[in-house]
Design a protein around this motif. Structure first.
Motif, PDB file in Angstrom:
ATOM      1  N   PHE A  85       0.634  -1.162   0.333  1.00  0.00           N
ATOM      2  CA  PHE A  85      -0.141   0.119  -0.085  1.00  0.00           C
ATOM      3  C   PHE A  85       0.396   1.227  -0.107  1.00  0.00           C
ATOM      4  N   ILE A 195      -7.447   5.943 -11.688  1.00  0.00           N
ATOM      5  CA  ILE A 195      -8.098   5.545 -10.298  1.00  0.00           C
ATOM      6  C   ILE A 195      -8.752   4.147 -10.354  1.00  0.00           C
ATOM      7  N   LEU A 196      -9.649   4.198 -11.386  1.00  0.00           N
ATOM      8  CA  LEU A 196      -9.653   2.180 -11.540  1.00  0.00           C
ATOM      9  C   LEU A 196      -8.427   0.978 -10.899  1.00  0.00           C
ATOM     10  N   LEU A 198      -6.038   2.221  -9.938  1.00  0.00           N
ATOM     11  CA  LEU A 198      -5.439   2.395  -8.916  1.00  0.00           C
ATOM     12  C   LEU A 198      -6.242   2.160  -7.510  1.00  0.00           C
ATOM     13  N   VAL A 199      -7.388   1.596  -7.892  1.00  0.00           N
ATOM     14  CA  VAL A 199      -8.411   0.595  -6.945  1.00  0.00           C
ATOM     15  C   VAL A 199      -8.018  -0.443  -7.193  1.00  0.00           C
ATOM     16  N   LEU A 200      -7.989  -1.012  -8.604  1.00  0.00           N
ATOM     17  CA  LEU A 200      -7.141  -2.816  -8.801  1.00  0.00           C
ATOM     18  C   LEU A 200      -6.304  -2.821  -7.702  1.00  0.00           C
ATOM     19  N   GLU A 201      -4.924  -1.488  -7.839  1.00  0.00           N
ATOM     20  CA  GLU A 201      -3.874  -2.106  -7.159  1.00  0.00           C
ATOM     21  C   GLU A 201      -4.041  -2.231  -6.202  1.00  0.00           C
ATOM     22  N   SER A 202      -4.954  -1.551  -5.925  1.00  0.00           N
ATOM     23  CA  SER A 202      -5.221  -1.725  -4.191  1.00  0.00           C
ATOM     24  C   SER A 202      -5.529  -2.503  -3.022  1.00  0.00           C
ATOM     25  N   ALA A 203      -6.617  -3.351  -4.585  1.00  0.00           N
ATOM     26  CA  ALA A 203      -7.734  -4.975  -3.986  1.00  0.00           C
ATOM     27  C   ALA A 203      -6.318  -6.176  -4.453  1.00  0.00           C
TER      28      ALA A 203
END
Length: 224
Positions: A85, A195-196, A198-203
């Motif tokens: 993270f 942004i999408l 970044l959300v995927l990378e967070s998952a």
């Protein structure tokens, strides 16, 4: 272009002439002491619940004699997920994208398990090389295949984690570098895509930490 692209993963780069990149590995530790002296917040309660859930899951995978080692794998998960993270923040060095870091986590653990298994459960370790029901003619090949698959385990753990971290960061960097040359309408689409991603990378940061810890737990359960 390729040199500039991969320079974001260069551990020898420096800040104000000081090589501080590897210090980012320990930034996650700065967030831990806060949980000990502050009143429980939603974040700390969420983290405690997640740790308890991981403990229950690891307890099912581990042998009864190895239940105490779930603390080790929870700590391993915590270290990796913090680093993953932190690597998503701008100008923070992603240490978990380097084989030096990932092999330092997987190789000592695997070597320790192998030494413990062969010294204390030698007969079981030999039996594990030949699965039950294997024809006699195929036994030498099964021993060779099982030995190779056992030896490459730390490498597969390390490469899986590093490759997933590098892939996502490279994709974000490639898309970000195209921004200055795009029109305003396409730039909005690019921003939404970033942004999408970044959300995927967070998952991915959570999933890869979980996979690393679960596979390490499964390897531990096999030695007894």
């Amino acid at each position: 272009m390729m040199t500039n692209l991969f320079s974001i993963f260069e551990p020898s780069s420096s800040i104000f002439s000081l090589s501080l990149n590897w210090i980012s590995t320990f930034l996650g530790l700065l967030f831990i002491p806060y949980l000990y002296w502050a009143s429980p917040s939603r974040w700390s309660l969420l983290w405690s619940k997640m740790i308890y859930t991981l403990h229950k899951e690891f307890k099912v995978l581990l042998q009864p004699s190895h239940l105490g080692t779930s603390v080790l794998f929870i700590a391993l998960f915590s270290l990796i997920v913090f680093n993953n993270f932190l690597g998503l923040l701008p100008y923070v060095f992603t240490s978990s994208s380097h084989m030096v870091m990932t092999l330092s986590l997987s190789l000592p653990l695997w070597i320790t398990l192998m030494i413990f298994g062969w010294l204390n459960h030698t007969q079981h370790m030999f039996a594990h090389l030949v699965p039950q029901g294997t024809p006699f003619a195929l036994m030498p090949f099964m021993v060779l295949i099982e030995t190779i698959s056992n030896i490459i385990r730390p490498g597969t753990l390390a490469i899986r984690l590093a490759a997933n971290m590098i892939a996502g960061h490279l994709l974000l960097t490639l898309l970000g570098n195209t921004g200055p040359s795009l029109s305003s309408s396409i730039l909005l689409i690019l921003l939404m895509s970033q942004i999408l991603l970044l959300v995927l990378e967070s998952a991915v940061a959570i999933i890869q930490s979980y996979v690393f810890a679960v596979l390490s737990t499964l390897y531990t359960s096999e030695i007894n």
